[in-house]
Design an enzyme around this catalytic site. Structure first.
Site, PDB file in Angstrom:
ATOM      1  N   GLY A  62       0.780  -1.241   0.000  1.00 35.11           N
ATOM      2  CA  GLY A  62       0.000   0.000   0.000  1.00 35.11           C
ATOM      3  C   GLY A  62       0.808   1.286   0.000  1.00 35.11           C
ATOM      4  O   GLY A  62       0.241   2.355  -0.220  1.00 35.11           O
ATOM      5  N   GLY A  64       3.271   1.974  -2.076  1.00 31.38           N
ATOM      6  CA  GLY A  64       3.861   2.219  -3.392  1.00 31.38           C
ATOM      7  C   GLY A  64       3.180   3.394  -4.075  1.00 31.38           C
ATOM      8  O   GLY A  64       2.557   4.237  -3.428  1.00 31.38           O
ATOM      9  N   GLN A  65       3.257   3.445  -5.391  1.00 37.23           N
ATOM     10  CA  GLN A  65       2.739   4.603  -6.123  1.00 37.23           C
ATOM     11  C   GLN A  65       1.217   4.733  -6.028  1.00 37.23           C
ATOM     12  O   GLN A  65       0.681   5.850  -6.051  1.00 37.23           O
ATOM     13  CB  GLN A  65       3.141   4.477  -7.607  1.00 37.23           C
ATOM     14  CG  GLN A  65       2.778   5.695  -8.443  1.00 37.23           C
ATOM     15  CD  GLN A  65       3.024   5.490  -9.938  1.00 37.23           C
ATOM     16  OE1 GLN A  65       3.249   4.365 -10.396  1.00 37.23           O
ATOM     17  NE2 GLN A  65       2.981   6.567 -10.699  1.00 37.23           N
ATOM     18  N   ASP A  87       1.668  -2.727   4.357  1.00 41.18           N
ATOM     19  CA  ASP A  87       2.967  -2.755   3.681  1.00 41.18           C
ATOM     20  C   ASP A  87       3.973  -3.319   4.670  1.00 41.18           C
ATOM     21  O   ASP A  87       3.648  -3.538   5.841  1.00 41.18           O
ATOM     22  CB  ASP A  87       3.384  -1.335   3.220  1.00 41.18           C
ATOM     23  CG  ASP A  87       4.288  -1.390   1.987  1.00 41.18           C
ATOM     24  OD1 ASP A  87       5.307  -2.097   2.044  1.00 41.18           O
ATOM     25  OD2 ASP A  87       3.970  -0.743   0.983  1.00 41.18           O
ATOM     26  N   TYR A 194       9.524  -9.181 -14.279  1.00 48.72           N
ATOM     27  CA  TYR A 194       8.276  -8.463 -13.958  1.00 48.72           C
ATOM     28  C   TYR A 194       7.160  -8.909 -14.903  1.00 48.72           C
ATOM     29  O   TYR A 194       6.064  -9.293 -14.472  1.00 48.72           O
ATOM     30  CB  TYR A 194       8.552  -6.967 -14.108  1.00 48.72           C
ATOM     31  CG  TYR A 194       7.386  -6.046 -13.905  1.00 48.72           C
ATOM     32  CD1 TYR A 194       6.693  -6.002 -12.700  1.00 48.72           C
ATOM     33  CD2 TYR A 194       6.998  -5.160 -14.917  1.00 48.72           C
ATOM     34  CE1 TYR A 194       5.641  -5.113 -12.510  1.00 48.72           C
ATOM     35  CE2 TYR A 194       5.957  -4.263 -14.728  1.00 48.72           C
ATOM     36  CZ  TYR A 194       5.281  -4.249 -13.531  1.00 48.72           C
ATOM     37  OH  TYR A 194       4.253  -3.363 -13.347  1.00 48.72           O
ATOM     38  N   LYS A 198       3.767 -11.114 -14.230  1.00 52.58           N
ATOM     39  CA  LYS A 198       2.423 -10.572 -14.467  1.00 52.58           C
ATOM     40  C   LYS A 198       1.593 -11.488 -15.367  1.00 52.58           C
ATOM     41  O   LYS A 198       0.403 -11.658 -15.154  1.00 52.58           O
ATOM     42  CB  LYS A 198       2.504  -9.158 -15.048  1.00 52.58           C
ATOM     43  CG  LYS A 198       2.975  -8.113 -14.031  1.00 52.58           C
ATOM     44  CD  LYS A 198       2.012  -8.020 -12.845  1.00 52.58           C
ATOM     45  CE  LYS A 198       2.420  -6.974 -11.838  1.00 52.58           C
ATOM     46  NZ  LYS A 198       1.513  -6.888 -10.688  1.00 52.58           N
TER      47      LYS A 198
HETATM   48  C1  AKB Z   1       7.042  -0.055 -15.044  1.00 48.84           C
HETATM   49  O1  AKB Z   1       7.512   0.828 -15.800  1.00 48.84           O
HETATM   50  O2  AKB Z   1       7.663  -1.036 -14.668  1.00 48.84           O
HETATM   51  C2  AKB Z   1       5.611   0.110 -14.613  1.00 48.84           C
HETATM   52  C3  AKB Z   1       4.686  -0.557 -15.566  1.00 48.84           C
HETATM   53  C4  AKB Z   1       4.412   0.034 -16.883  1.00 48.84           C
HETATM   54  O3  AKB Z   1       4.158  -1.575 -15.268  1.00 48.84           O
HETATM   55  N1  AKB Z   1       5.279   1.491 -14.478  1.00 48.84           N
END
Ligand code: AKB
Length: 372
Positions: A62, A64-65, A87, A194, A198
């Site tokens: 929570g 984060g951005q 968090d 990442y 996802k």
């Molecule tokens: C990133 O740049 O890693 C993030 C996204 C686009 O998921 N802001």
């Protein structure tokens, strides 16, 4: 008996009223019943909550951005005490005093379960994750937080009949995906941990939906631009930092090439979309993961838009090869027609409005006044 022409009419009226009821229900203050599709042989048990009550919300990651802004929005809607921010970091005094805050480590399954049970959580927003650039710098931590953490969240949510939102991203696409625009369903072979995490989250959430009846909802966010919260370690971060720099000293060194086009969105649109997709009745959702889009620009186009307010603004380029390679593997635009059709998604902010709002927030009016 209906004549064939009449049948067509009935079908289209039914379709229209379904679509309009989906949009209308978005403005109701409280949630609709969550679908109960847990098969008899599922190994999880479920509990239900009263539909007359507002949801009891937990937000992970929570600080984060996006978490604090989301908590503010949800607290206005559902009441301060119904929204718990969590968090592993220490909150500022302001955050601590503006509503419930608890320590929660997404890698600790037992304590997550304890939180969900003790606070009777019915909606969970799972923001605990490492972003693209920082994830590449620490792959094993990203794998733990983004994949093992997600497994814990999925299990706790399915076990306790919690409606679960997990954000996905343009980072879930890769160099072999269509780039302009990327549709909801296409090849997804990302080349970052990442992105891989996802795609994994999208697929696992959908699997839990079909296998256990978990009410999983997911949006693919573009780069999110926020004024009062910082992203941490993303590839799209330049589009936030540029506003601080413009307001502070009128110059900015960009770590992406001038021509790098990426989809972007202002934070208030992103948070509203997140609440909308969580409130929409399940029967309106034709899929569990939707693209959402608002605008798309290059650093050079953003700099030009900034110069309308800060005429002496200067941008220079020192390209970070890691971030550049990531950005070039991502789509330039997202096709979000399914979100628009199914639950009425529409952005409020375009590029000129975003720039004016961001500069206004940063008090760039001083520089603007000086320039004029
Ligand atoms: C990133 O740049 O890693 C993030 C996204 C686009 O998921 N802001």
């Amino acid at each position: 008996m209906l004549a064939p022409g009449m049948l067509k009419q009935v079908v289209s009226v039914t379709a229209q009223s379904k679509a309009s009821s989906c949009f209308k229900l978005l403005s109701l203050p409280l949630l609709s019943p969550s679908p109960c599709r847990i098969p008899a042989d599922a190994s999880f048990h479920s509990t239900s909550f009263s539909e007359a009550e507002p949801p009891r919300v937990l937000i992970t990651g929570g600080l984060g951005q996006l978490g604090i802004g989301l908590a503010n929005l949800l607290r206005k809607r559902f009441g301060k005490d119904n929204v718990i921010l969590s968090d592993i970091k220490k909150p500022s005094d302001h955050v601590f005093h503006s509503g419930p805050f608890v320590y929660a480590d997404v890698l600790d399954y037992k304590s997550l379960r304890e939180l969900v049970v003790n606070h009777r959580i019915s909606w969970l927003f799972h923001y605990g994750a490492l972003l693209s650039a920082v994830g590449e710098a620490n792959v094993s931590l990203a794998r733990d937080v983004n994949i093992t953490g997600l497994h814990n969240i999925l299990d706790v949510a399915a076990e306790h009949n919690v409606r679960l939102f997990v954000p996905s991203t343009i980072g879930a696409f890769g160099p072999t995906s269509p780039r302009n625009p990327a549709p909801d369903l296409c090849i997804q072979r990302p080349r970052t941990i990442y992105g891989v995490s996802k795609v994994h989250a999208e697929l696992m959430g959908e699997y839990y939906y079909y296998r256990y009846g978990l009410d999983f909802r997911c949006l693919r966010y573009p780069g999110i631009i926020s004024a009062d919260s910082q992203p941490g370690g993303g590839t799209t971060d330049y589009a936030v930092e540029i506003f601080h720099a413009a307001a502070k000293n009128g110059t900015f060194e960009c770590n992406l090439k001038a021509s790098t086009r990426l989809p972007m969105m202002y934070i208030s649109d992103c948070l509203r979309a997140t609440l909308e997709v969580m409130e929409v009745p399940a029967e309106c959702l034709s899929m569990r993961t939707y693209n959402i889009s608002a605008m798309s620009f290059t650093p050079e186009e953003l700099a030009q838009a900034l110069r309308k307010h800060v005429p002496d603004f200067q941008i220079t380029y020192r390209v970070d090869p890691l971030r550049q390679a990531i950005a070039e593997s991502w789509p330039m635009n997202l096709d979000d027609s399914n979100a628009r059709k199914d639950w009425g998604w529409k952005q409020d902010f375009d590029l000129p409005e975003l720039v004016a709002t961001m500069l206004n927030f940063h008090g760039a009016s001083t520089r603007i006044a000086q320039a004029n």
